[in-house]
Write a protein that holds these residues in place. Structure first.
Motif, PDB file in Angstrom:
ATOM      1  N   SER A  58      39.118   9.284  32.343  1.00 19.17           N
ATOM      2  CA  SER A  58      40.462   9.674  31.946  1.00 19.17           C
ATOM      3  C   SER A  58      41.475   8.969  32.819  1.00 19.17           C
ATOM      4  O   SER A  58      41.213   8.677  33.983  1.00 19.17           O
ATOM      5  CB  SER A  58      40.653  11.191  32.077  1.00 19.17           C
TER       6      SER A  58
ATOM      7  N   SER B 225      40.666   5.668  23.634  1.00 16.39           N
ATOM      8  CA  SER B 225      41.586   6.505  22.881  1.00 16.39           C
ATOM      9  C   SER B 225      42.735   6.919  23.780  1.00 16.39           C
ATOM     10  O   SER B 225      42.655   6.801  25.008  1.00 16.39           O
ATOM     11  CB  SER B 225      40.875   7.739  22.313  1.00 16.39           C
ATOM     12  N   SER B 226      43.801   7.390  23.176  1.00 19.04           N
ATOM     13  CA  SER B 226      44.936   7.856  23.945  1.00 19.04           C
ATOM     14  C   SER B 226      45.536   9.080  23.283  1.00 19.04           C
ATOM     15  O   SER B 226      45.472   9.238  22.063  1.00 19.04           O
ATOM     16  CB  SER B 226      45.997   6.765  24.094  1.00 19.04           C
ATOM     17  N   ASP B 227      46.098   9.928  24.093  1.00 21.22           N
ATOM     18  CA  ASP B 227      46.753  11.137  23.616  1.00 21.22           C
ATOM     19  C   ASP B 227      48.167  11.111  24.162  1.00 21.22           C
ATOM     20  O   ASP B 227      48.398  11.431  25.332  1.00 21.22           O
ATOM     21  CB  ASP B 227      45.999  12.372  24.092  1.00 21.22           C
ATOM     22  N   LYS B 228      49.102  10.736  23.315  1.00 20.37           N
ATOM     23  CA  LYS B 228      50.482  10.608  23.745  1.00 20.37           C
ATOM     24  C   LYS B 228      51.050  11.928  24.239  1.00 20.37           C
ATOM     25  O   LYS B 228      51.797  11.962  25.215  1.00 20.37           O
ATOM     26  CB  LYS B 228      51.336  10.056  22.603  1.00 20.37           C
ATOM     27  N   SER B 229      50.709  13.017  23.568  1.00 19.97           N
ATOM     28  CA  SER B 229      51.235  14.320  23.938  1.00 19.97           C
ATOM     29  C   SER B 229      50.815  14.731  25.343  1.00 19.97           C
ATOM     30  O   SER B 229      51.517  15.491  26.004  1.00 19.97           O
ATOM     31  CB  SER B 229      50.807  15.386  22.932  1.00 19.97           C
ATOM     32  N   LYS B 230      49.674  14.239  25.791  1.00 22.41           N
ATOM     33  CA  LYS B 230      49.170  14.558  27.122  1.00 22.41           C
ATOM     34  C   LYS B 230      49.369  13.426  28.119  1.00 22.41           C
ATOM     35  O   LYS B 230      48.990  13.565  29.282  1.00 22.41           O
ATOM     36  CB  LYS B 230      47.684  14.904  27.052  1.00 22.41           C
ATOM     37  N   ASN B 231      49.943  12.324  27.661  1.00 21.36           N
ATOM     38  CA  ASN B 231      50.117  11.140  28.504  1.00 21.36           C
ATOM     39  C   ASN B 231      48.811  10.756  29.187  1.00 21.36           C
ATOM     40  O   ASN B 231      48.771  10.468  30.389  1.00 21.36           O
ATOM     41  CB  ASN B 231      51.211  11.382  29.547  1.00 21.36           C
ATOM     42  N   THR B 232      47.762  10.762  28.398  1.00 26.61           N
ATOM     43  CA  THR B 232      46.439  10.513  28.936  1.00 26.61           C
ATOM     44  C   THR B 232      45.679   9.533  28.058  1.00 26.61           C
ATOM     45  O   THR B 232      45.773   9.585  26.828  1.00 26.61           O
ATOM     46  CB  THR B 232      45.637  11.821  29.053  1.00 26.61           C
TER      47      THR B 232
ATOM     48  N   TYR C 107      41.728   7.676  27.521  1.00 22.66           N
ATOM     49  CA  TYR C 107      40.330   7.956  27.771  1.00 22.66           C
ATOM     50  C   TYR C 107      39.463   6.740  27.479  1.00 22.66           C
ATOM     51  O   TYR C 107      39.818   5.879  26.671  1.00 22.66           O
ATOM     52  CB  TYR C 107      39.839   9.110  26.895  1.00 22.66           C
TER      53      TYR C 107
END
Length: 121
Positions: free
Chosen positions: A21, A70-77, A79
Protein backbone atom coordinates in the motif's frame (compact mmCIF):
# COMPACT_ATOMS: atom_id res chain seq x y z
CA UNK A 1 4.13 18.89 0.40
CA UNK A 2 3.98 15.53 -1.34
CA UNK A 3 4.17 12.60 1.01
CA UNK A 4 4.29 8.93 0.10
CA UNK A 5 4.35 6.19 2.69
CA UNK A 6 4.68 2.56 1.67
CA UNK A 7 3.60 -0.37 3.77
CA UNK A 8 2.91 -4.07 3.42
CA UNK A 9 6.37 -5.36 2.66
CA UNK A 10 7.75 -8.39 4.39
CA UNK A 11 9.08 -11.89 4.02
CA UNK A 12 7.13 -14.36 1.95
CA UNK A 13 7.84 -17.75 0.41
CA UNK A 14 8.07 -18.20 -3.33
CA UNK A 15 4.61 -18.68 -4.77
CA UNK A 16 3.03 -16.59 -2.06
CA UNK A 17 1.30 -13.24 -2.19
CA UNK A 18 1.75 -9.82 -0.70
CA UNK A 19 -0.13 -6.55 -1.02
CA UNK A 20 1.70 -3.27 -0.83
CA UNK A 21 0.00 0.00 0.00
CA UNK A 22 1.05 3.57 -0.61
CA UNK A 23 -0.65 6.28 1.41
CA UNK A 24 -0.34 9.54 -0.47
CA UNK A 25 -0.95 13.19 0.30
CA UNK A 26 -0.17 16.59 -1.15
CA UNK A 27 -1.38 15.98 -4.70
CA UNK A 28 -4.31 14.72 -6.69
CA UNK A 29 -4.35 11.31 -8.32
CA UNK A 30 -6.09 12.99 -11.24
CA UNK A 31 -3.05 15.12 -12.04
CA UNK A 32 -0.19 12.62 -12.03
CA UNK A 33 0.62 9.09 -12.94
CA UNK A 34 1.54 7.04 -9.91
CA UNK A 35 3.02 3.64 -9.42
CA UNK A 36 5.78 1.41 -8.19
CA UNK A 37 9.47 0.95 -8.80
CA UNK A 38 11.73 -1.59 -7.18
CA UNK A 39 15.40 -2.13 -6.62
CA UNK A 40 16.97 -5.52 -6.11
CA UNK A 41 20.34 -5.87 -4.38
CA UNK A 42 23.13 -4.85 -6.73
CA UNK A 43 20.75 -3.81 -9.50
CA UNK A 44 19.38 -0.56 -10.87
CA UNK A 45 16.00 0.70 -9.80
CA UNK A 46 13.37 -0.40 -12.28
CA UNK A 47 9.76 0.37 -12.99
CA UNK A 48 7.19 -2.21 -11.95
CA UNK A 49 3.80 -0.74 -12.72
CA UNK A 50 2.17 2.62 -13.34
CA UNK A 51 -1.39 3.86 -13.37
CA UNK A 52 -2.92 7.09 -14.62
CA UNK A 53 -6.26 8.37 -15.81
CA UNK A 54 -4.75 9.21 -19.20
CA UNK A 55 -2.66 6.14 -19.90
CA UNK A 56 -4.39 3.50 -17.83
CA UNK A 57 -2.28 0.71 -16.40
CA UNK A 58 1.15 -0.50 -17.48
CA UNK A 59 3.32 -3.31 -16.18
CA UNK A 60 6.87 -4.41 -16.59
CA UNK A 61 7.00 -7.62 -18.58
CA UNK A 62 8.54 -9.47 -15.66
CA UNK A 63 5.47 -8.94 -13.46
CA UNK A 64 2.65 -8.93 -15.99
CA UNK A 65 0.03 -11.50 -15.10
CA UNK A 66 1.22 -11.73 -11.51
CA UNK A 67 0.94 -8.19 -10.16
CA UNK A 68 -2.07 -5.90 -10.15
CA UNK A 69 -1.94 -2.17 -9.52
CA UNK A 70 -4.92 -0.21 -8.32
CA UNK A 71 -5.73 3.09 -6.70
CA UNK A 72 -8.47 4.41 -4.47
CA UNK A 73 -8.86 8.13 -4.90
CA UNK A 74 -11.25 8.45 -1.97
CA UNK A 75 -8.59 7.00 0.34
CA UNK A 76 -5.60 8.60 -1.40
CA UNK A 77 -4.07 5.17 -1.49
CA UNK A 78 -2.44 3.05 -4.15
CA UNK A 79 -1.96 -0.70 -4.01
CA UNK A 80 0.16 -3.36 -5.60
CA UNK A 81 -1.19 -6.87 -5.30
CA UNK A 82 1.65 -9.31 -5.88
CA UNK A 83 0.87 -12.95 -6.53
CA UNK A 84 2.98 -15.94 -7.48
CA UNK A 85 6.01 -14.23 -6.06
CA UNK A 86 9.46 -15.30 -7.18
CA UNK A 87 12.85 -14.86 -5.60
CA UNK A 88 13.71 -12.34 -8.31
CA UNK A 89 10.91 -10.11 -7.02
CA UNK A 90 12.99 -9.45 -3.92
CA UNK A 91 13.91 -5.82 -3.43
CA UNK A 92 12.88 -2.49 -2.02
CA UNK A 93 9.62 -1.30 -3.51
CA UNK A 94 9.05 2.43 -3.89
CA UNK A 95 5.89 4.39 -4.42
CA UNK A 96 6.39 7.13 -7.01
CA UNK A 97 4.60 10.18 -8.38
CA UNK A 98 5.03 10.69 -12.13
CA UNK A 99 5.43 7.07 -13.09
CA UNK A 100 6.72 6.23 -16.56
CA UNK A 101 8.14 2.80 -17.20
CA UNK A 102 9.91 3.81 -20.39
CA UNK A 103 11.51 6.89 -18.82
CA UNK A 104 12.59 5.01 -15.73
CA UNK A 105 13.63 6.80 -12.58
CA UNK A 106 14.35 10.05 -14.42
CA UNK A 107 10.65 10.46 -15.06
CA UNK A 108 9.68 10.35 -11.41
CA UNK A 109 9.09 13.48 -9.35
CA UNK A 110 8.60 12.12 -5.85
CA UNK A 111 9.51 8.95 -4.02
CA UNK A 112 8.51 7.21 -0.87
CA UNK A 113 11.07 5.74 1.47
CA UNK A 114 10.39 2.23 0.24
CA UNK A 115 9.31 -1.05 1.75
CA UNK A 116 11.35 -4.24 1.71
CA UNK A 117 9.98 -7.31 -0.02
CA UNK A 118 11.90 -10.52 0.46
CA UNK A 119 10.87 -13.70 -1.33
CA UNK A 120 12.50 -16.86 -0.08
CA UNK A 121 12.93 -19.83 -2.37
Amino acid sequence: EVQLVESGGGLVQAGGSLRLSCAASGFSFDDYSIGWFRQAPGKEREGVSCISTRDGVTYAGSVKGRFTISSDKSKNTMYLQMNSLKSEDTGVYYCVVSCHLRQGVRGSRHWGRGTQVTVSS
